[in-house]
Motif scaffolding. Structure first.
Motif, PDB file in Angstrom:
ATOM      1  N   VAL A  23      16.589   9.543   3.189  1.00 34.94           N
ATOM      2  CA  VAL A  23      15.374   9.973   3.871  1.00 34.94           C
ATOM      3  C   VAL A  23      14.314   8.892   3.717  1.00 34.94           C
ATOM      4  O   VAL A  23      14.022   8.461   2.607  1.00 34.94           O
ATOM      5  N   ILE A  24      13.797   8.456   4.840  1.00 38.27           N
ATOM      6  CA  ILE A  24      12.700   7.486   4.780  1.00 38.27           C
ATOM      7  C   ILE A  24      11.401   8.277   4.764  1.00 38.27           C
ATOM      8  O   ILE A  24      10.956   8.795   5.777  1.00 38.27           O
ATOM      9  N   ALA A  25      10.816   8.403   3.570  1.00 39.02           N
ATOM     10  CA  ALA A  25       9.622   9.240   3.435  1.00 39.02           C
ATOM     11  C   ALA A  25       8.379   8.507   3.933  1.00 39.02           C
ATOM     12  O   ALA A  25       7.502   9.100   4.547  1.00 39.02           O
ATOM     13  N   VAL A  26       8.318   7.228   3.612  1.00 41.43           N
ATOM     14  CA  VAL A  26       7.184   6.421   4.068  1.00 41.43           C
ATOM     15  C   VAL A  26       7.765   5.133   4.625  1.00 41.43           C
ATOM     16  O   VAL A  26       8.606   4.504   3.997  1.00 41.43           O
ATOM     17  N   ASN A  27       7.333   4.780   5.824  1.00 42.48           N
ATOM     18  CA  ASN A  27       7.963   3.665   6.508  1.00 42.48           C
ATOM     19  C   ASN A  27       6.931   2.597   6.827  1.00 42.48           C
ATOM     20  O   ASN A  27       6.089   2.777   7.693  1.00 42.48           O
ATOM     21  N   ASP A  28       6.982   1.490   6.084  1.00 40.38           N
ATOM     22  CA  ASP A  28       6.211   0.294   6.423  1.00 40.38           C
ATOM     23  C   ASP A  28       4.731   0.592   6.642  1.00 40.38           C
ATOM     24  O   ASP A  28       4.183   0.378   7.707  1.00 40.38           O
ATOM     25  N   PHE A  29       4.093   1.091   5.588  1.00 40.89           N
ATOM     26  CA  PHE A  29       2.701   1.527   5.659  1.00 40.89           C
ATOM     27  C   PHE A  29       1.810   0.378   5.199  1.00 40.89           C
ATOM     28  O   PHE A  29       1.871  -0.051   4.052  1.00 40.89           O
ATOM     29  N   THR A  30       1.013  -0.148   6.093  1.00 40.83           N
ATOM     30  CA  THR A  30       0.075  -1.196   5.725  1.00 40.83           C
ATOM     31  C   THR A  30      -1.337  -0.728   6.040  1.00 40.83           C
ATOM     32  O   THR A  30      -1.608  -0.281   7.148  1.00 40.83           O
ATOM     33  N   PHE A  31      -2.220  -0.819   5.041  1.00 38.51           N
ATOM     34  CA  PHE A  31      -3.563  -0.277   5.231  1.00 38.51           C
ATOM     35  C   PHE A  31      -4.447  -0.765   4.103  1.00 38.51           C
ATOM     36  O   PHE A  31      -4.040  -0.779   2.951  1.00 38.51           O
ATOM     37  N   GLU A  32      -5.653  -1.167   4.455  1.00 36.98           N
ATOM     38  CA  GLU A  32      -6.599  -1.524   3.411  1.00 36.98           C
ATOM     39  C   GLU A  32      -7.673  -0.451   3.338  1.00 36.98           C
ATOM     40  O   GLU A  32      -8.354  -0.168   4.319  1.00 36.98           O
ATOM     41  N   ILE A  33      -7.777   0.151   2.157  1.00 33.88           N
ATOM     42  CA  ILE A  33      -8.778   1.191   1.960  1.00 33.88           C
ATOM     43  C   ILE A  33     -10.023   0.528   1.400  1.00 33.88           C
ATOM     44  O   ILE A  33      -9.990  -0.050   0.312  1.00 33.88           O
ATOM     45  N   PRO A  34     -11.126   0.582   2.138  1.00 34.58           N
ATOM     46  CA  PRO A  34     -12.322  -0.121   1.679  1.00 34.58           C
ATOM     47  C   PRO A  34     -12.891   0.512   0.420  1.00 34.58           C
ATOM     48  O   PRO A  34     -12.675   1.697   0.159  1.00 34.58           O
ATOM     49  N   ASP A  35     -13.620  -0.281  -0.328  1.00 37.16           N
ATOM     50  CA  ASP A  35     -14.208   0.160  -1.593  1.00 37.16           C
ATOM     51  C   ASP A  35     -15.169   1.320  -1.368  1.00 37.16           C
ATOM     52  O   ASP A  35     -15.968   1.329  -0.438  1.00 37.16           O
ATOM     53  N   GLY A  36     -15.054   2.324  -2.236  1.00 36.60           N
ATOM     54  CA  GLY A  36     -16.028   3.408  -2.248  1.00 36.60           C
ATOM     55  C   GLY A  36     -15.935   4.382  -1.097  1.00 36.60           C
ATOM     56  O   GLY A  36     -16.872   5.127  -0.847  1.00 36.60           O
TER      57      GLY A  36
END
Lengths: 363, 313
Positions: A23-36
């Motif tokens: 099972v591919i639960a998460v597939n190639d997730f790219t993301f930058e979560i900004p500070d705060g």
């Protein structure tokens, strides 16, 4: 502190003889979560949002990709050493400890130079407790608290060591509707007060929309869309996102484009310049309908639900995918009793999607 | 609630169990109390129509009896040594078993085997393992030949063979053997209970502890043990009760003489004392049984009192 997820992937191997499919639960997730910022991971159950959260916490190891906290690669760092605060769905408060002991527990784990003197620990615990307004319950056991209070204790326990990242797994799902509203405001307030980068997981779009700075909509392990809640709502990239956000949900019709006009059934309902002739799926937000005696979209009238400020008109249309469609109109407009009701459409509330891959067709 | 006109049916259905309990549990208890308070009661005499006076002479006899204090001491010593030891060992084994995934089932079965084996038979095996042949006849030309595997191991590592259970063995050696045997025998049940308890602890507590950066030792003492405390209390209380009823394990190793050859009755216990009195002095046996009951009752109450304070339910 910003968090960077780079090609994050999680594959659960198939187990046993009967269930060999991985099972591919998460597939190639790219993301930058900004500070705060407060970020909501949103999706139906099984979409990989909790798995993503647990990978950020370190409790689960990614199968591929990297996680950065600030500039540091923490992919290989174990949960113990990441310094995140995590609030579990059912809170996981230690039942044998009082509220105070629960909140103190993470502080007592600190070692070496991080170790605090005892009075400092108590001070910090009370500070965290005050932040979530439970400082009068410190000597109770978790079993003597209501769901909402337990939730606050869990948040206090996660906050007390001043984590760089706060993670919340379905934080409101065990609360009743009223408390949920209140608590989500609370979470927003605490997050603003502390400025801690916060990620929370929910399947409730309203919850995510109402308090997040950014939402990430996921489906079957694949990120569908990332953006500010209002932007995602106003400009969905595909039919799934359009359907997932909004209450009441978007109304879906089958239609076709011909000569720059959108037809639902035989009626040309909207000008859609620049779209080639083709079959399309049409999504219309409930608030996208405007009552008009001469409007092109003719629907059978089922009932009218008055909800104070708004009126919800329940009607039907043979080209609608679901048996009923809902239009929300201002209560000032009186709906004439009758067999049918006619609408014109607000162009920016109408989305066209390809019939083949359900992606958005812009006009 | 059963309607009153059907109540007789309820009693009818319950009657087999009630009759059995009355005959084999309630009456013996009452009869034990009766016999204990009849001076010098003897069942043969009673059958012959002898009338016994009411009194507490049996209790006096028991307490005056030199061997009784010996039995009480043995029982106490074995209980105090074996219950904590077996509980701690069982806890450690259960935690280890719970931590490993492969072979868990097989190991669980292996650890449970002693429970389904006859304790007298195991006792004989233990006796053979701790045996020592030859030394007992210590004549001038006697060569000490050890036969038991324990002594073989000790000698292999350069130690001197110990006379564990044979004639001339020390009391400490005897007790050591008994402790090893009783602990070994008590482990399976405790492991089973504690492992079940461990597996019912919500895994999320451990996840929470990990995120909070908790050391392993702290997870064990602050989370595992408190959450396991109801099972631990159960295991300790039943352990104490079982410990005070110790008898067959000593028979298993030393035979019904309850001691090494040449020093019979040295390792006799409370239950052994009761059995010994049973054939001729039923009054005295009953009094001893009541005393044993009183001791177990008090100890259990203390256990419950302590565990109520320390146990989280």
């Amino acid at each position: 502190m910003k968090i960077l997820l780079q090609n994050l992937t999680k594959i659960f191997p198939g187990r046993g003889k009967k269930n060999t499919q991985e099972v591919i639960a998460v597939n190639d997730f790219t993301f930058e979560i900004p500070d705060g910022k407060l970020v909501g991971l949103l999706g139906p159950s099984g979409c990989g949002k909790s798995t993503t959260l647990y990978m950020i916490s370190g409790l689960q190891k990614p199968s591929g990709g990297k996680i950065f906290f600030g500039e540091d690669d923490v992919t290989e760092l174990s949960a113990e050493n990441r310094g995140v605060g995590l609030v579990f769905q059912n809170y996981a408060l230690y039942p044998h400890m009082t509220v105070k002991q629960n909140i103190l527990f993470p502080l007592q784990n600190l070692r070496g130079e991080d170790k605090l003197p005892k009075d400092k620990m108590i001070e910090r615990a009370y500070y965290a407790a005050k932040l979530v307004q439970i400082d009068d319950l410190m000597d109770r056991k978790p079993s003597e608290l209501s769901g909402g209070q337990q939730q606050r204790v869990a948040i206090a326990r996660a906050l007390v060591k001043m984590p760089k990242v706060l993670l919340l797994d379905e934080p409101l799902s065990n609360l009743d509707a009223r408390l949920r509203l209140q608590t989500r405001e609370e979470i927003r307030r605490i997050q603003k007060d502390t400025g801690i980068t916060t990620i929370f997981v929910t399947h409730d779009q309203e919850e995510a929309m109402s308090i997040s700075d950014l939402i990430v909509v996921m489906k079957l392990g694949v990120v569908q869309q990332i953006g500010k809640p209002q932007d995602v709502y106003d400009d969905p990239t595909n039919l799934f996102v359009a359907k997932f956000l909004g209450t009441p949900p978007i109304n879906v019709f089958t239609g076709k484009v011909s000569g720059g006009k959108l037809f639902i059934g035989d009626a040309p309902v909207l000008d859609v310049p620049g779209v080639e002739d083709r079959e399309v799926t049409v999504g219309i937000r409930p608030e996208g309908f405007v009552l008009d005696e001469n409007g092109p979209l003719v629907c059978g009238l089922n009932s009218v639900e008055v909800m104070g400020r708004d009126v919800s008109v329940v009607c039907r249309h043979e080209n609608a995918v679901s048996p009923v469609i809902r239009a929300i109109i201002d209560a000032d407009n009186k709906v004439a009793a009758g067999e049918t009701v006619r609408y014109t459409l607000k162009p920016h509330k109408v989305f066209l999607f390809s019939k083949e891959d359900e992606n958005r067709i812009r006009f | 609630m059963v309607e009153s006109k059907h109540k007789w049916k309820a009693w009818l259905y319950l009657s087999p169990a009630i009759i059995l309990l009355l005959v084999f549990t309630v009456w013996p208890i009452i009869n034990t109390v009766r016999m204990a308070f009849l001076e010098n009661y003897n069942s043969m005499g009673a059958v012959g129509g002898k009338i016994y006076a009411f009194g507490i002479g049996n209790f006096k006899q028991v307490l005056d009896y030199k061997l009784f204090l010996n039995c009480l001491g043995n029982t106490m010593l074995l209980t105090v040594l074996t219950v904590p030891l077996s509980t701690i060992l069982a806890l450690l084994i259960a935690v280890c078993l719970n931590a490993i995934k492969p072979l868990q089932r097989i190991l669980q079965t292996i650890f449970f085997l002693p429970y389904v084996t006859n304790s007298i038979a195991i006792g004989m095996v233990f006796a053979a393992m701790f045996n020592m042949v030859g030394s007992a006849f210590g004549g001038e030309n006697e060569i000490v030949v050890t036969a038991g595997i324990i002594n073989n191991v000790i000698e292999f590592f350069g130690g001197e063979a110990v006379n564990w259970i044979n004639a001339g063995s020390t009391y400490a050696a005897n007790i050591t053997v008994m402790v090893v045997y009783i602990v070994w025998n008590a482990l399976p049940f405790k492991i089973l209970i504690l492992l079940g308890g461990l597996q019912s602890i919500n895994k999320q507590y451990y996840d929470a502890a990990r995120v909070d950066g908790t050391r392993r030792s702290r997870v064990f003492t602050k989370i595992t043990v408190p959450l396991l405390s109801p099972m631990l209390a159960y295991v300790v209380i039943t352990g104490f009760i079982g410990g005070f009823k110790e008898y067959s394990s000593i028979v298993g190793i030393f035979g019904e003489h309850m001691g090494p050859a040449g020093d019979a009755k040295r390792l006799n216990t409370m239950v052994g004392f009761i059995y010994d009195s049973l054939s001729t002095q039923q009054g005295r046996a009953s009094a001893a049984a009541l005393i044993l009951f009183g001791i177990i009752f008090v100890v259990t109450m203390i256990n419950l009192y302590v565990s109520k304070k320390k146990t989280h339910y």
